[in-house]
Structures are given as structure tokens and as C-alpha cells.
Scaffold this motif. Structure first.
Motif, PDB file in Angstrom:
ATOM      1  N   ASP A 151       4.779 -25.374 -30.683  1.00 59.97           N
ATOM      2  CA  ASP A 151       5.518 -26.628 -30.507  1.00 59.97           C
ATOM      3  C   ASP A 151       4.553 -27.816 -30.472  1.00 59.97           C
ATOM      4  N   GLY A 152       3.410 -27.626 -29.780  1.00 62.54           N
ATOM      5  CA  GLY A 152       2.421 -28.710 -29.717  1.00 62.54           C
ATOM      6  C   GLY A 152       1.825 -29.015 -31.069  1.00 62.54           C
ATOM      7  N   VAL A 153       1.505 -27.959 -31.818  1.00 65.41           N
ATOM      8  CA  VAL A 153       0.942 -28.163 -33.164  1.00 65.41           C
ATOM      9  C   VAL A 153       1.949 -28.860 -34.070  1.00 65.41           C
ATOM     10  N   LEU A 154       3.206 -28.425 -34.024  1.00 63.98           N
ATOM     11  CA  LEU A 154       4.251 -29.087 -34.806  1.00 63.98           C
ATOM     12  C   LEU A 154       4.366 -30.557 -34.418  1.00 63.98           C
ATOM     13  N   GLY A 155       4.289 -30.807 -33.107  1.00 55.31           N
ATOM     14  CA  GLY A 155       4.406 -32.186 -32.645  1.00 55.31           C
ATOM     15  C   GLY A 155       3.269 -33.063 -33.133  1.00 55.31           C
ATOM     16  N   VAL A 156       2.037 -32.600 -32.975  1.00 56.92           N
ATOM     17  CA  VAL A 156       0.869 -33.392 -33.378  1.00 56.92           C
ATOM     18  C   VAL A 156       0.848 -33.607 -34.881  1.00 56.92           C
ATOM     19  N   THR A 157       1.070 -32.528 -35.656  1.00 55.63           N
ATOM     20  CA  THR A 157       1.038 -32.674 -37.116  1.00 55.63           C
ATOM     21  C   THR A 157       2.169 -33.573 -37.611  1.00 55.63           C
ATOM     22  N   GLY A 158       3.325 -33.508 -36.942  1.00 52.89           N
ATOM     23  CA  GLY A 158       4.431 -34.379 -37.340  1.00 52.89           C
ATOM     24  C   GLY A 158       4.114 -35.838 -37.113  1.00 52.89           C
ATOM     25  N   ILE A 159       3.496 -36.143 -35.961  1.00 53.81           N
ATOM     26  CA  ILE A 159       3.120 -37.527 -35.674  1.00 53.81           C
ATOM     27  C   ILE A 159       2.060 -38.013 -36.651  1.00 53.81           C
ATOM     28  N   LEU A 160       1.068 -37.155 -36.931  1.00 52.23           N
ATOM     29  CA  LEU A 160       0.027 -37.536 -37.900  1.00 52.23           C
ATOM     30  C   LEU A 160       0.634 -37.786 -39.277  1.00 52.23           C
ATOM     31  N   ALA A 161       1.594 -36.967 -39.666  1.00 55.92           N
ATOM     32  CA  ALA A 161       2.252 -37.153 -40.960  1.00 55.92           C
ATOM     33  C   ALA A 161       3.026 -38.468 -40.983  1.00 55.92           C
ATOM     34  N   ALA A 162       3.696 -38.795 -39.865  1.00 55.80           N
ATOM     35  CA  ALA A 162       4.455 -40.045 -39.798  1.00 55.80           C
ATOM     36  C   ALA A 162       3.522 -41.247 -39.866  1.00 55.80           C
ATOM     37  N   LEU A 163       2.384 -41.169 -39.146  1.00 53.75           N
ATOM     38  CA  LEU A 163       1.416 -42.273 -39.177  1.00 53.75           C
ATOM     39  C   LEU A 163       0.813 -42.427 -40.566  1.00 53.75           C
ATOM     40  N   SER A 164       0.486 -41.279 -41.192  1.00 57.93           N
ATOM     41  CA  SER A 164      -0.064 -41.336 -42.549  1.00 57.93           C
ATOM     42  C   SER A 164       0.936 -41.952 -43.520  1.00 57.93           C
ATOM     43  N   ASP A 165       2.202 -41.573 -43.366  1.00 56.99           N
ATOM     44  CA  ASP A 165       3.248 -42.114 -44.228  1.00 56.99           C
ATOM     45  C   ASP A 165       3.418 -43.605 -43.989  1.00 56.99           C
ATOM     46  N   LEU A 166       3.296 -44.028 -42.719  1.00 63.22           N
ATOM     47  CA  LEU A 166       3.416 -45.450 -42.393  1.00 63.22           C
ATOM     48  C   LEU A 166       2.297 -46.254 -43.042  1.00 63.22           C
ATOM     49  N   VAL A 167       1.061 -45.735 -42.950  1.00 62.81           N
ATOM     50  CA  VAL A 167      -0.075 -46.426 -43.568  1.00 62.81           C
ATOM     51  C   VAL A 167       0.085 -46.485 -45.082  1.00 62.81           C
ATOM     52  N   THR A 168       0.503 -45.360 -45.665  1.00 62.90           N
ATOM     53  CA  THR A 168       0.706 -45.319 -47.121  1.00 62.90           C
ATOM     54  C   THR A 168       1.770 -46.315 -47.561  1.00 62.90           C
ATOM     55  N   GLN A 169       2.869 -46.360 -46.786  1.00 62.83           N
ATOM     56  CA  GLN A 169       3.956 -47.274 -47.127  1.00 62.83           C
ATOM     57  C   GLN A 169       3.518 -48.719 -47.002  1.00 62.83           C
ATOM     58  N   ARG A 170       2.734 -49.018 -45.961  1.00 65.98           N
ATOM     59  CA  ARG A 170       2.220 -50.381 -45.795  1.00 65.98           C
ATOM     60  C   ARG A 170       1.318 -50.770 -46.952  1.00 65.98           C
ATOM     61  N   ASN A 171       0.438 -49.870 -47.337  1.00 69.45           N
ATOM     62  CA  ASN A 171      -0.445 -50.153 -48.473  1.00 69.45           C
ATOM     63  C   ASN A 171       0.356 -50.327 -49.751  1.00 69.45           C
ATOM     64  N   ARG A 172       1.386 -49.499 -49.910  1.00 66.10           N
ATOM     65  CA  ARG A 172       2.232 -49.614 -51.100  1.00 66.10           C
ATOM     66  C   ARG A 172       2.964 -50.960 -51.111  1.00 66.10           C
ATOM     67  N   ASN A 173       3.478 -51.353 -49.961  1.00 68.55           N
ATOM     68  CA  ASN A 173       4.176 -52.638 -49.867  1.00 68.55           C
ATOM     69  C   ASN A 173       3.218 -53.799 -50.100  1.00 68.55           C
ATOM     70  N   ARG A 174       2.003 -53.660 -49.532  1.00 62.42           N
ATOM     71  CA  ARG A 174       1.015 -54.730 -49.709  1.00 62.42           C
ATOM     72  C   ARG A 174       0.642 -54.873 -51.180  1.00 62.42           C
ATOM     73  N   THR A 175       0.482 -53.743 -51.846  1.00 63.17           N
ATOM     74  CA  THR A 175       0.156 -53.784 -53.275  1.00 63.17           C
ATOM     75  C   THR A 175       1.293 -54.399 -54.081  1.00 63.17           C
ATOM     76  N   ALA A 176       2.530 -54.017 -53.722  1.00 60.95           N
ATOM     77  CA  ALA A 176       3.691 -54.559 -54.439  1.00 60.95           C
ATOM     78  C   ALA A 176       3.800 -56.064 -54.238  1.00 60.95           C
ATOM     79  N   VAL A 177       3.561 -56.508 -52.991  1.00 58.57           N
ATOM     80  CA  VAL A 177       3.619 -57.948 -52.707  1.00 58.57           C
ATOM     81  C   VAL A 177       2.539 -58.690 -53.483  1.00 58.57           C
TER      82      VAL A 177
END
Length: 354
Positions: A151-177
Motif C-alpha cells: 500500500d505504501g509503495v502504491l501510494g508513493v509511486t502514485g504521488i510521484l506519477a501525479a507530480l511527474s504528470d503535473l510537471v509534464t503538463q505545465r511544460n506542455r502548456n508553457r510550450t503551447a503558450v
């Protein structure tokens, strides 16, 4: 304490069943108020579930349910709290993104298939074992240890995936802008080029002057100046315009470009400053609301007058009286004027230096 903990776990089971029903047995609405209510319903359910489970965790700790963890007291409870929080956050994110059709982290999309069922259910079962000493003493440690680790591993990896996705999305939005800005910038420059080409330099030379300002890109500015000078009488036309309400446009040109016969412009420039002062007074008088005034007002006009005066200060003309007239125009009275114009200190300093 054990009784209260069991009651909390029972409430958590009810909420968990409700979550499963909503997520796996009901069709999620695709839009409108129903979709918003659906999302908020999930959020409130997971908040309620997390609160009940957090209280149950405290009860488990009070009953010594985590004594099997081989660490000092501080580190032990830090690991328990971080693991629990990460598991709750990932479970909530997996539930929220389960029916999301937009871009979502592949890992969270995969987790959304089973994490909302597996993690809450396993935590409820493990807390029930650890809370009740009679059951805890008969169950091997590995039975609770490995599910908690998973459960802990699932939790940590899920949060890391969400943060990575957030950074990727921000970079994608910044590039689009940035691309959109570059596209708009190019379109605007093309528009100015087209407007320059459409000007009849022999009839409407004045409409080229705005494109000759120093803040325009070289391609636009040079094109406008080159076309301006195709009119053999361009100097005479600029001198004429300095005595009209088009004087500010002439200052736009003279502030950015030297002329090969400055003596022709020296006296007309002085008169043009008087025109600019009159235009400022008239503008202030026409204002009929507080919002018509702002601190940066007239900065453009005053700056271009001052840049022009600097080019002609050695022409033998005393520009101080004209600049004082310009300065006085900024003090034109109006019941709606409640700002101090930012250009006033610069104008005062220039007058003092002359």
C-alpha cells in the motif's frame, strides 16, 4: 479505545462500499452540474474515509498495534503516517481519474482499475487485525507487514506519477503558450507589413509614422522608413504635420530617427510641443470618470517629445518654455483626476537639465 476503533472501521467499510458502488457500478456523468456533483461526491467520500481511518490509526497506535515495526518510536510513526497519507492520496487520485477522458498519467490510469478497491479494503482489514489484540496475536506479522508495504509503495509511486504528470503538463502548456505568442507575434508583424504596403505615401504619409518607432522590430521599422522616404516631400510633410493634431505621430518618428537637415525641424518641433500640450489639456478636460485616468497616462507622448528634444537641443532653439507648457498641461484640473502621472518627474528632470 478498541471499541471506538472498531466503530470507526465499520463506518469506513460503509463508506468504502459506497465508493465502490459509485466508481464501478454507476456510469459517471460526462458534463454539466451532474459531473461537478459527481467529482465533489468522490472528494467528500474520500475525506470522510480518510478521517475515519486516521482516527482508527490513532486507536491502533494506542493499542500497540505498530510495535512490531523495527524502528525507534519517532521513525516508526513517521513511516506509518507517511505511508498512510500517500496511500490515501493515491487512492483518491485514482478514483478521481478513473473516468477521466483527458490526459492522465498512465500509471494512475492503471491504478484506477484496482487501487480504489484494494488499498482501502486492505487497510481496513489490517487495521482491524492490529486493533484487536486477540486477532493480532494469532496472525503472523508478514500478513500485515507486506500488504502495508505494498500500500505504501502504491501510494508513493502514485504521488510521484501525479507530480511527474503535473510537471509534464505545465511544460506542455508553457510550450503551447510560447508557440501561440510567437505565432501571434509573427501574425502581428505580418499585419503591420501589410498595412505599411497599403499606405499611399503621397496622400497619407502620417499613417506610416506609428511603424517607425524604435520599439518596432527592425524589419517593420526599416520598411516603414524606406517607404516614407519614397515621398520626395516627406520632410515638408512632417514639418506641416507638427502644426496639426498629428504632431504626436511626428514625434514618434523624430524620437527614433535622425534627419539630415535638423535646422528645418528645430522651430517646428518647438511649435509641435505646444500642440502636444494642447492635446493633453483637451484630453484631460474630456475625461468624465476616475477610471479615465491612470498613472502611466501620457508617458508615451512625453517620452517621445523628450527624445526628440535631445536630438535638437543643439539647434539654437530654447525648448524650455515649450517643455514648461507641456509640464503645465499635465496639471490641468479635473475633478476626476486622482493620480500622479509617472511621466512628470522625468519631464521635470529634463527641464532642469536644459
Amino acid at each position: 479505545m478498541t471499541l471506538i476503533g472498531n466503530i470507526l472501521l465499520f463506518i469506513s467499510v460503509l463508506i468504502w462500499f459506497s465508493q465502490i458502488s459509485v466508481l464501478y457500478f454507476k456510469k459517471a456523468p460526462r458534463g454539466g452540474d451532474a459531473a461537478v456533483s459527481y467529482i465533489w461526491g468522490i472528494i467528500f467520500q474520500y475525506i470522510a474515509f480518510s478521517v475515519c481511518m486516521a482516527l482508527a490509526l490513532i486507536m491502533v497506535a494506542g493499542e500497540g498495534g505498530f510495535n512490531w515495526i523495527p524502528a525507534n518510536k519517532g521513525m516508526k510513526y513517521l513511516l506509518v503516517i507517511l505511508g498512510f497519507l500517500s496511500a490515501m492520496v493515491t487512492t483518491a487520485l485514482s478514483a478521481l481519474f478513473k473516468n477521466e477522458s483527458g490526459p492522465v498519467s498512465p500509471l494512475l490510469r492503471f491504478y484506477s482499475v484496482f487501487v480504489p478497491i484494494l488499498v482501502p479494503g486492505s487497510l481496513i482489514l489490517i487495521f482491524a487485525i492490529l486493533l484487536n489484540s486477540g486477532i493480532r496475536q494469532t496472525v503472523p506479522v508478514a500478513v500485515v507487514q507486506w500488504p502495508l508495504v505494498i500500500d505504501g509503495v502504491l501510494g508513493v509511486t502514485g504521488i510521484l506519477a501525479a507530480l511527474s504528470d503535473l510537471v509534464t503538463q505545465r511544460n506542455r502548456n508553457r510550450t503551447a503558450v510560447q508557440k501561440r505568442r510567437e505565432s501571434d507575434y509573427d501574425d502581428n508583424n505580418k499585419r503591420m507589413m501589410r498595412e505599411i504596403d497599403e499606405v499611399d505615401v503621397n496622400k497619407n504619409l502620417v499613417f506610416l509614422l506609428v511603424f517607425t518607432d524604435y520599439n518596432k522590430i527592425p524589419e517593420v521599422k526599416d520598411r516603414a522608413v524606406a517607404k516614407l522616404k519614397t515621398n520626395p516631400e516627406w520632410k515638408a510633410e512632417l514639418i506641416r504635420l507638427l502644426d496639426t493634431d498629428w504632431a504626436p505621430e511626428v514625434f514618434t518618428f523624430l524620437a527614433s530617427h535622425a534627419v539630415d537637415e535638423p535646422g528645418l525641424f528645430a522651430e517646428p518641433v518647438r511649435r509641435g510641443i505646444g500642440v502636444q500640450a494642447r492635446l493633453i489639456r483637451e484630453h484631460i478636460r474630456r475625461c468624465s470618470h476616475d477610471s479615465h485616468f491612470y498613472a502611466g497616462q501620457f508617458s508615451w507622448e512625453v517620452e517621445r517629445v523628450l527624445l526628440t528634444v535631445r536630438r535638437f537641443r543643439d539647434s539654437g532653439i530654447d525648448y524650455r518654455p515649450a517643455l514648461r507648457e507641456l509640464r503645465a498641461s499635465l496639471d490641468e484640473r479635473s475633478e476626476y483626476k486622482k493620480v500622479d502621472f509617472m511621466c512628470i518627474p522625468f519631464l521635470d528632470e529634463e527641464i532642469r537639465k536644459l
